[in-house]
Design an enzyme around this catalytic site. Structure first.
Site, short mmCIF file in Angstrom:
data_model
loop_
_atom_site.label_atom_id
_atom_site.label_comp_id
_atom_site.label_asym_id
_atom_site.label_seq_id
_atom_site.Cartn_x
_atom_site.Cartn_y
_atom_site.Cartn_z
N HIS A 11 -13.57 2.64 11.43
CA HIS A 11 -12.27 1.97 11.30
C HIS A 11 -12.21 0.81 12.30
O HIS A 11 -12.84 0.86 13.36
CB HIS A 11 -11.13 2.95 11.54
N GLU A 51 -10.96 -3.98 4.96
CA GLU A 51 -9.73 -4.08 5.75
C GLU A 51 -9.82 -5.24 6.73
O GLU A 51 -10.30 -5.06 7.86
CB GLU A 51 -9.50 -2.79 6.55
N LYS A 92 -3.12 7.71 12.28
CA LYS A 92 -3.51 7.10 13.56
C LYS A 92 -2.98 7.95 14.71
O LYS A 92 -3.13 9.17 14.71
CB LYS A 92 -3.01 5.65 13.61
N ASN A 129 -3.61 7.34 6.77
CA ASN A 129 -4.12 7.49 8.13
C ASN A 129 -2.92 7.52 9.09
O ASN A 129 -2.19 6.54 9.21
CB ASN A 129 -5.06 6.31 8.45
N ILE A 164 -4.12 -5.53 9.29
CA ILE A 164 -3.87 -4.12 9.55
C ILE A 164 -2.56 -3.95 10.31
O ILE A 164 -2.31 -4.62 11.31
CB ILE A 164 -5.04 -3.49 10.34
N SER A 200 0.91 2.71 8.53
CA SER A 200 2.29 2.54 8.98
C SER A 200 3.30 2.63 7.85
O SER A 200 4.43 3.07 8.05
CB SER A 200 2.45 1.21 9.72
#
Length: 214
Positions: A85, A133, A8, A6, A138, A195
């Site tokens: 999410h 998650e 983001k 992801n 996160i 990340s």
């Protein structure tokens, strides 16, 4: 193991990450997908990498300015979508409608959840997969599979009790090959990460490390 990256809204080059993901997937025979910003979907899909959306609106065609229509995602090259999410929460009824929209457009679905109880509720709606998650982890450096392995095992059990056909993925803090191995050992069939790849100086090296144990 399925690896879903992801991006983001990180300041990375989505095409460069997509090209790296496609190369690593081809080289290692691992399923890797990239979820960029909606405006970048077509550019990412053009690299040949499996392309996912970060969100789908729980709506059909109509007067819905500013919403992300499921059919527009498939037109742009997406084959799947995240839903609910932690950074884009939906009410349960809206998750159900979003899944209907995704199904209407032929999109694969992963519903994110905070804990095993939410995993069970999400699994009851019939997505292709759910991802556990914990929000506190996160974006961090510690994987949920390491910090709280019990929550992954409980999530796997919770989904299986509701619908054994719903896969369980592990998210939050995933960044290394050890994290991927730990998730698999706990019963997860895939991982979500962001990340660890999107903010890496060398996304390809990060992905190579991630799939090294597969």
């Amino acid at each position: 193991m399925f690896v879903l990256v992801n991006l983001k809204a990180y300041p990375c080059d989505p095409v460069a990450v997509a090209e790296a993901a496609h190369a690593v997937a081809e080289e290692h025979g691992v399923r890797i997908a990239v979820a960029p910003q909606t405006a970048h979907l077509d550019r990412v899909a053009a690299t040949g990498v499996e392309t996912w959306a970060q969100h789908v609106a729980p709506l059909d065609h109509g007067s819905h300015t500013g919403h992300t229509l499921a059919e527009a995602l498939t037109d742009a090259g997406a084959v799947g979508t995240l839903c609910n999410h932690s950074e884009r929460r939906l009410k349960l009824a809206d998750i159900d409608s979003a899944l209907d929209a995704a199904d209407r457009a032929g999109l694969e679905t992963v519903v994110c959840a905070n804990n095993p109880e939410q995993v069970a509720a999400a699994a009851a709606l019939g997505p292709d997969a759910v991802a556990v998650e914990p929000p506190a982890l996160i974006g961090g450096d510690v994987s949920v599979a390491t910090a709280d392995p019990g929550i992954v095992e409980e999530a796997v059990a919770a989904a299986a009790a509701v619908d054994p056909d719903v896969a369980v993925y592990c998210g939050a803090g995933v960044s290394t090959g050890d994290d991927l191995t730990a998730a698999a050992d706990l019963g997860a069939e895939g991982v979500l990460l962001a990340s660890g790849v999107a903010k890496a100086d060398d996304p390809r090296a990060a992905l190579e490390n991630l799939v090294s144990g597969v």
